[in-house]
Design an enzyme around this catalytic site. Structure first.
Site, PDB file in Angstrom:
ATOM      1  N   ASN A  53     -20.437  -9.309  38.999  1.00 43.14           N
ATOM      2  CA  ASN A  53     -20.333  -9.188  40.631  1.00 43.14           C
ATOM      3  C   ASN A  53     -19.635  -7.947  41.103  1.00 43.14           C
ATOM      4  OD1 ASN A  53     -17.433  -9.638  40.336  1.00 43.14           O
ATOM      5  ND2 ASN A  53     -17.526 -11.599  40.683  1.00 43.14           N
ATOM      6  N   ILE A  54     -19.589  -7.818  42.357  1.00 44.93           N
ATOM      7  CA  ILE A  54     -19.055  -6.378  42.830  1.00 44.93           C
ATOM      8  C   ILE A  54     -17.435  -6.266  42.462  1.00 44.93           C
ATOM      9  CG2 ILE A  54     -20.351  -6.432  44.985  1.00 44.93           C
ATOM     10  CD1 ILE A  54     -17.718  -7.547  46.624  1.00 44.93           C
ATOM     11  N   CYS A  57     -29.510 -12.850  43.917  1.00 50.66           N
ATOM     12  CA  CYS A  57     -28.290 -12.721  43.734  1.00 50.66           C
ATOM     13  C   CYS A  57     -27.464 -13.959  44.385  1.00 50.66           C
ATOM     14  CB  CYS A  57     -27.372 -11.433  43.613  1.00 50.66           C
ATOM     15  SG  CYS A  57     -27.525 -10.596  45.173  1.00 50.66           S
ATOM     16  N   SER A  58     -26.423 -13.788  45.051  1.00 51.91           N
ATOM     17  CA  SER A  58     -25.915 -14.494  45.804  1.00 51.91           C
ATOM     18  C   SER A  58     -26.133 -14.308  47.290  1.00 51.91           C
ATOM     19  CB  SER A  58     -24.118 -14.455  45.796  1.00 51.91           C
ATOM     20  OG  SER A  58     -23.771 -14.643  44.660  1.00 51.91           O
ATOM     21  N   ASP A  59     -25.926 -13.314  47.988  1.00 54.50           N
ATOM     22  CA  ASP A  59     -26.430 -12.862  49.494  1.00 54.50           C
ATOM     23  C   ASP A  59     -27.775 -12.074  49.512  1.00 54.50           C
ATOM     24  OD1 ASP A  59     -24.391 -14.653  50.622  1.00 54.50           O
ATOM     25  OD2 ASP A  59     -23.126 -13.059  50.082  1.00 54.50           O
ATOM     26  N   GLY A  60     -28.034 -11.528  48.386  1.00 48.63           N
ATOM     27  CA  GLY A  60     -29.216 -10.744  48.249  1.00 48.63           C
ATOM     28  C   GLY A  60     -29.127  -9.571  48.831  1.00 48.63           C
ATOM     29  N   ARG A  83     -26.732  -6.761  44.195  1.00 46.53           N
ATOM     30  CA  ARG A  83     -27.601  -6.794  43.075  1.00 46.53           C
ATOM     31  C   ARG A  83     -29.203  -6.847  43.014  1.00 46.53           C
ATOM     32  NH1 ARG A  83     -23.321 -11.133  40.124  1.00 46.53           N
ATOM     33  NH2 ARG A  83     -23.466 -11.447  42.467  1.00 46.53           N
ATOM     34  N   ARG A  99     -24.599  -3.751  52.553  1.00 49.31           N
ATOM     35  CA  ARG A  99     -23.451  -3.180  53.351  1.00 49.31           C
ATOM     36  C   ARG A  99     -22.544  -2.303  53.163  1.00 49.31           C
ATOM     37  NH1 ARG A  99     -20.515  -9.152  53.804  1.00 49.31           N
ATOM     38  NH2 ARG A  99     -21.066  -9.307  56.066  1.00 49.31           N
ATOM     39  N   ARG A 104     -18.864  -1.890  51.414  1.00 51.64           N
ATOM     40  CA  ARG A 104     -18.845  -1.337  50.094  1.00 51.64           C
ATOM     41  C   ARG A 104     -18.210   0.028  49.914  1.00 51.64           C
ATOM     42  NH1 ARG A 104     -19.186  -5.873  49.954  1.00 51.64           N
ATOM     43  NH2 ARG A 104     -20.975  -7.120  49.195  1.00 51.64           N
TER      44      ARG A 104
END
Length: 643
Positions: A355-356, A417-420, A423, A459, A463
């Site tokens: 993750n980020i 991924c999670s929110d798309g 990743r 974003r 980011r």
């Protein structure tokens, strides 16, 4: 709780109209310089600052005199809309490579500019304020020792810039306050410089990407896929673009029910379709299955429709970018992943990309080992400890698996991924780069960034933290930097397959931070529309496309029908020295390698031309000799003997 993603304050003060300049941008001239890649300013000073009392001088003498004056100036060359906010003389820049140098430090509403006349040529350091991550005071008024009192700016592009002030001069406070004000305008309710900058270019980069034209290039709409305007007002999903491509047999009403089952309403939508097999890459966010394992008939039907649109295969692959343990943990938050029991003929694959937060920490470790000094004796072990290349490998390997399934397996894939928006964007855009030669051209790559990153809601504001002083924000992460790094790795393995060069990639990254252009501002297409960025700011593509020769790979040969399969192993990956260690003069070549390529190709063209001229000369001589041999004067009539 979700953090606000608004960017309404980015341009809080409308920019005043300024006389447009038709000059191209240019970098400040530097030699012993840690100059970041800036756009160019052809107008170094205003005409008012040059004396006209000696207009009777010859033009050559006047030009010489004026150029000498410019060389002696300590003020920076100013862009349209840029103005000086503060200046401090007798400041010492503590250069970690060449030692301390004394000069003048200037702060404008766009850049931090240091110039020293102590060296020949003058030492120039030029950094956009947008690249500054934080500013720290060093020492107190009672500090003893040379250069122990000053400021340090920690930058997003790996650098730290340290300046020493004289305590009795009282310039540190003023410079610090102006840096905090203009480096972080969003935190001070000021507009980003992009709203002040009014350079005019021959091409409007905001018009480069037209989704209808791009989908038409891919053959969309067709009998299996349609373009819907259900999100025209961003009501279905506020982080998606206005135009979406969805299965033709799924009506808009069902799309709403699918959106309610996907995180943030980010339903599976088409990114790319294979021109022959019709296998597709679709992107989305995680399904909201939760710990109870909820199901959605509409979502299951939707993925079945994606699979059915490809007659070449009766299977669909779902690539989840996350490590499986993270995907399972997301169930506790209401998210999760697709069950193979619920989604028939679907195979779920986890790609193990972290993750980020993990990526942000990895970049921090990388910075520690590359700037300012490199420890030669433990270089390889130190690099390995950052895990940076390991993350790059996993991203490339994931994209490679996606591309291979689509090309060789003729199978449609769904990526999330999670929110798309992190990743997922890395994977889809890299896979499309491998599959489609159009995206390997300069304009095609710009379209790829506009489409997969900007329109689909990466974003950028959160980011990167444009103009925001909160440097410890947990939402910051080098997601887009990793994507560009992966692209660079591909250009190393396929040096003739990309129309653009390394300088093109570095320029994009520099202006990811600079806030000179509006391209990377805000978090979504909707926000950019609200801010009216195409009217109020300049596009980065306007600048790049106005001087394509600077960004063109001289070795490029069109491989539009070729699919690239890069080797995603640690043995074939390397640290991008030209970006991460470019500030260290001991680590960079004397001249950019693409310039040397251009010189060699020009020399080859010159030699080829000479060869062609010699061949024509030989051919002409041969023809001339043949004509003389067959002329009547030279002709000998054969004698026939009669027996």
């Amino acid at each position: 709780m979700e953090k606000s993603s608004s960017c309404e304050s980015l341009g809080s003060q409308p920019a005043a109209a300024r006389p447009p300049s038709v000059d191209s941008l240019s970098s400040a001239s530097t030699s012993h310089s840690e100059n970041s890649v800036h756009t160019k300013s052809a107008s170094v000073v205003s005409s008012d600052s040059i004396s006209t009392s000696a207009d009777n001088f010859s033009p050559d003498l006047r030009v010489l005199r004026e150029s000498n004056k410019l060389a002696e100036m300590e003020e920076p060359p100013l862009l349209p809309g840029e103005n000086i906010k503060d200046m401090a003389k007798d400041v010492t820049y503590i250069c970690p490579f060449t030692g301390a140098v004394r000069g003048t430090l200037t702060v404008t509403n766009y850049r931090l500019y240091f110039k020293s006349m102590e060296r020949d040529p003058p030492f120039v350091l030029d950094a956009s304020l947008g690249v500054i991550n934080r500013v720290e005071k060093i020492g107190g008024a009672s500090s003893r020792g040379e250069n122990s009192y000053g400021l340090e700016t920690v930058c997003k592009d790996i650098r730290n810039l340290r300046f020493a002030h004289k305590p009795e001069g009282r310039t540190r406070r003023s410079i610090f306050e102006n840096l905090m004000k203009y480096a972080f305008p969003v935190s001070n309710n000021l507009p980003l410089f992009a709203f002040e900058y009014k350079e005019v270019f021959p091409e409007n980069g905001w018009k480069l990407y037209d989704p209808l034209l791009e989908y038409r290039r891919q053959g969309i709409p067709n009998e299996s896929w349609r373009i819907t305007k259900i999100n025209e007002r961003y009501e279905l999903c506020d982080t998606y673009p206005a135009l979406l491509v969805v299965p033709a047999n799924i009506p808009d009403e069902e799309l709403k029910r699918v959106a309610s089952f996907r995180s943030r309403g980010r339903i599976p939508v088409l990114s790319w379709i294979h021109p022959e097999s019709q296998a597709t890459i679709t992107r989305c966010s995680q399904p909201m299955v939760g710990v109870s394992g909820k199901r959605s008939k509409e979502d299951e039907k939707y993925l079945q429709a994606i699979m059915d649109s490809n007659a070449q295969s009766h299977k669909i692959f779902i690539f989840d970018a996350r490590p499986s343990v993270n995907a399972v943990a997301n169930k506790a938050k209401g998210g999760g992943y697709e069950s193979e029991d619920a989604y028939q003929n679907a195979e779920l694959v986890f790609l193990d990309i972290h993750n980020i937060h993990v990526m942000r920490e990895s970049l921090r470790k990388l910075k520690e080992i590359v700037y300012p000094n490199i420890e030669e004796t433990h270089w390889l072990s130190n690099l390995e400890s950052t895990h940076w290349l390991e993350h790059i490998k996993l991203i490339l390997a994931g994209a490679l698996r996606i591309a291979d399934k689509v090309e060789s397996g003729k199978t449609s894939v769904v990526v999330h991924c999670s929110d798309g928006w992190d990743r997922t964007a890395q994977l889809t855009s890299l896979a499309m780069l491998m599959l489609d030669g159009y995206y390997r051209t300069i304009r095609g790559f710009e379209v790829l960034v506009e489409k997969e990153w900007l329109s689909f809601g990466h974003r950028f504001q959160l980011r990167v933290g444009h103009g925001d002083k909160n440097h410890a924000d947990a939402d910051r992460s080098p997601v887009f930097l990793q994507f560009i790094d992966c692209v660079w790795q591909m250009t190393r393995q396929f040096p003739t397959a990309f129309e653009f060069n390394e300088y093109f990639l570095i320029t994009i990254l520099d202006h990811l931070y600079s806030c000179l252009f509006g391209t990377f501002l805000c978090n979504s297409e909707q926000q950019r529309g609200k801010e009216n960025l195409p009217k109020r700011t300049v596009s980065l593509w306007s600048y790049i496309n106005s001087q394509l020769e600077d960004f063109t790979n001289p070795l490029y040969g069109s491989y539009s029908n070729h699919v690239l399969y890069p080797v995603a192993s640690m043995r074939h990956l390397e640290l991008w020295v030209g970006y991460y260690i470019r500030w260290n003069p001991r680590m960079k070549p004397q001249e950019p390698i693409h310039n040397r390529y251009k010189e060699l190709l020009a020399k080859r063209a010159e030699l080829q031309k000479k060869v062609e001229e010699l061949q024509r000369e030989i051919s002409n001589r041969s023809t001339s000799s043949s004509e003389r041999a067959s002329s009547p004067a030279q002709c000998v009539t054969p004698v026939q003997t009669v027996v």
